[in-house]
Design an enzyme around this catalytic site. Structure first.
Site, PDB file in Angstrom:
ATOM      1  N   GLY A  59      17.266  17.410 -12.980  1.00 53.83           N
ATOM      2  CA  GLY A  59      16.490  16.864 -11.865  1.00 53.83           C
ATOM      3  C   GLY A  59      15.032  17.300 -11.904  1.00 53.83           C
ATOM      4  N   HIS A  65      11.677  12.920 -18.728  1.00 56.62           N
ATOM      5  CA  HIS A  65      13.049  12.462 -18.437  1.00 56.62           C
ATOM      6  C   HIS A  65      13.110  10.931 -18.479  1.00 56.62           C
ATOM      7  CE1 HIS A  65      13.052  16.361 -16.022  1.00 56.62           C
ATOM      8  NE2 HIS A  65      14.061  16.537 -16.845  1.00 56.62           N
ATOM      9  N   GLY A 177      16.013  15.486 -25.255  1.00 54.61           N
ATOM     10  CA  GLY A 177      14.614  15.558 -25.678  1.00 54.61           C
ATOM     11  C   GLY A 177      14.387  16.600 -26.759  1.00 54.61           C
TER      12      GLY A 177
HETATM   13  P1  AMP Z   1      16.050  19.288 -18.127  1.00 59.61           P
HETATM   14  O1  AMP Z   1      16.110  18.564 -16.819  1.00 59.61           O
HETATM   15  O2  AMP Z   1      14.868  20.185 -18.271  1.00 59.61           O
HETATM   16  O3  AMP Z   1      17.356  19.947 -18.467  1.00 59.61           O
HETATM   17  O4  AMP Z   1      15.837  18.163 -19.222  1.00 59.61           O
HETATM   18  C1  AMP Z   1      16.729  17.104 -19.364  1.00 59.61           C
HETATM   19  C2  AMP Z   1      16.464  16.401 -20.664  1.00 59.61           C
HETATM   20  O5  AMP Z   1      15.126  15.903 -20.673  1.00 59.61           O
HETATM   21  C3  AMP Z   1      16.582  17.344 -21.881  1.00 59.61           C
HETATM   22  O6  AMP Z   1      17.221  16.663 -22.940  1.00 59.61           O
HETATM   23  C4  AMP Z   1      15.149  17.649 -22.193  1.00 59.61           C
HETATM   24  O7  AMP Z   1      14.917  18.002 -23.553  1.00 59.61           O
HETATM   25  C5  AMP Z   1      14.472  16.346 -21.845  1.00 59.61           C
HETATM   26  N1  AMP Z   1      13.059  16.573 -21.572  1.00 59.61           N
HETATM   27  C6  AMP Z   1      12.530  17.442 -20.692  1.00 59.61           C
HETATM   28  N2  AMP Z   1      11.189  17.419 -20.761  1.00 59.61           N
HETATM   29  C7  AMP Z   1      10.867  16.509 -21.721  1.00 59.61           C
HETATM   30  C8  AMP Z   1       9.631  16.029 -22.268  1.00 59.61           C
HETATM   31  N3  AMP Z   1       8.465  16.492 -21.869  1.00 59.61           N
HETATM   32  N4  AMP Z   1       9.696  15.091 -23.237  1.00 59.61           N
HETATM   33  C9  AMP Z   1      10.894  14.618 -23.674  1.00 59.61           C
HETATM   34  N5  AMP Z   1      12.081  15.028 -23.200  1.00 59.61           N
HETATM   35  C10 AMP Z   1      12.066  15.966 -22.245  1.00 59.61           C
END
Ligand code: AMP
Length: 310
Positions: A59, A65, A177
């Site tokens: 979130g 995201h 990501g």
């Molecule tokens: P998180 O909510 O931080 O667990 O991220 C969820 C997904 O979004 C994970 O697969 C992250 O690697 C991806 N993600 C977060 N930030 C970025 C970004 N700046 N660029 C690409 N993917 C991202």
């Protein structure tokens, strides 16, 4: 002639009579808080051979995201976006407590996307089926560097929740990501090892125009700290520029010194590792790909970033 239409998501769409079938539709969104309800609904859609993409998130959504969501919407009929701050992957109670939570805002952001999005926002007891704890995995040493030693238990927590999400949703594709590059490699291994029948899709890092990698944690930074935090990306770019002309240990030493001399940062690690096994090399091996990785704290907020070197 172009006609101006206002949709219920308040976006202005210019629609010509000739392209009306190609014009974007606002998201058809559904919110599931119950695992059982989600599984029941997914079973029904899969029996109609509809393809499902999964985008696991914690979130506080941003454009990083949304890039995963867009990719999934393009490749699947239904995109399940899970929003769940997973307690078992946090090794620091304060970090878990401070993690931003804003479901209402996230739903508004997602509703502006075009396609069928199912948001899955469960409670911990529900998704963990009453047993909120991590399994233990063998990651074939992928967890022995960087985030692994610095965040004990982190990857077992991540793998446990992702395996759970994959088993609950049984998607055709799941999107992760490169921002969390080590996590992407670990998840790919777990999915293959467990034969979960899903294609793991890695997506490029989305950055602010300043170069700062987008992250939910950036919201905890003051504007001044956000501006200083671009130093992380600048150091990665510096390493990339020196990659062919300087030895790996010399590049490492120079970047570590630059962080030590910077008054605002506490560097956790800077590594340049081989891109598939994450092993550290003293010398570059021909035909192998390398990536540089940084974890550093600024104003008490832990940020990570990485960049392909070749
Ligand atoms: P998180 O909510 O931080 O667990 O991220 C969820 C997904 O979004 C994970 O697969 C992250 O690697 C991806 N993600 C977060 N930030 C970025 C970004 N700046 N660029 C690409 N993917 C991202």
């Amino acid at each position: 002639m172009l006609k101006k239409t206002v949709h219920k998501d308040k976006k202005l769409l210019w629609i010509s009579p000739f392209v009306v079938f190609l014009s974007p539709q606002p998201a058809q969104m559904q919110l599931y808080k119950s695992t059982r309800d989600l599984q029941k609904a997914l079973r029904s859609e899969k029996s109609k051979k509809r393809r499902v993409g999964l985008v696991p998130t914690m979130g506080a959504l941003h454009l990083g995201h949304l890039s995963l969501v867009k990719r999934s919407l393009y490749q699947n009929d239904i995109t399940v976006v899970s929003i769940f701050v997973n307690p078992t992957q946090f090794n620091d109670e304060n970090d878990l407590a401070a993690y931003p939570r804003m479901l209402e805002k996230d739903l508004i952001l997602l509703s502006a996307e075009q396609g069928e999005i199912w948001v899955y926002a469960p409670q911990a007891e529900d998704i963990y089926d009453g047993n909120i704890s991590s399994k233990k995995y063998d990651f074939n040493n992928l967890d022995q560097v960087m985030e692994g030693p610095n965040r004990p238990g982190h990857f077992n927590g991540v793998a446990t929740i992702v395996e759970r999400l994959l088993r609950i949703t049984r998607p055709n594709h799941a999107y992760f990501g490169e921002k969390d590059y080590q996590q992407l490699l670990i998840i790919s291994r777990v999915a293959k090892q467990m034969r979960l029948g899903v294609k793991i899709v890695g997506c490029a890092i989305i950055r602010e125009s300043s170069g700062l990698a987008m992250s939910s944690r950036n919201q905890r930074l003051s504007p001044a700290a956000q501006s200083k935090a671009t130093f992380i990306y600048q150091q990665l770019l510096w390493a990339k520029r020196r990659f062919t002309s300087m030895s790996l240990p010399k590049i490492k030493e120079a970047v570590i010194t630059a962080f030590q001399n910077h008054p605002s940062f506490e560097l956790e690690y800077f590594e340049i590792n081989e891109a598939l096994k994450l092993s550290a090399h003293q010398e570059r091996i021909k035909n192998k790909k390398y990536r540089a990785f940084i974890a550093a704290k600024i104003d008490g907020v832990r940020l990570i970033d990485n960049l392909a070197m070749n």
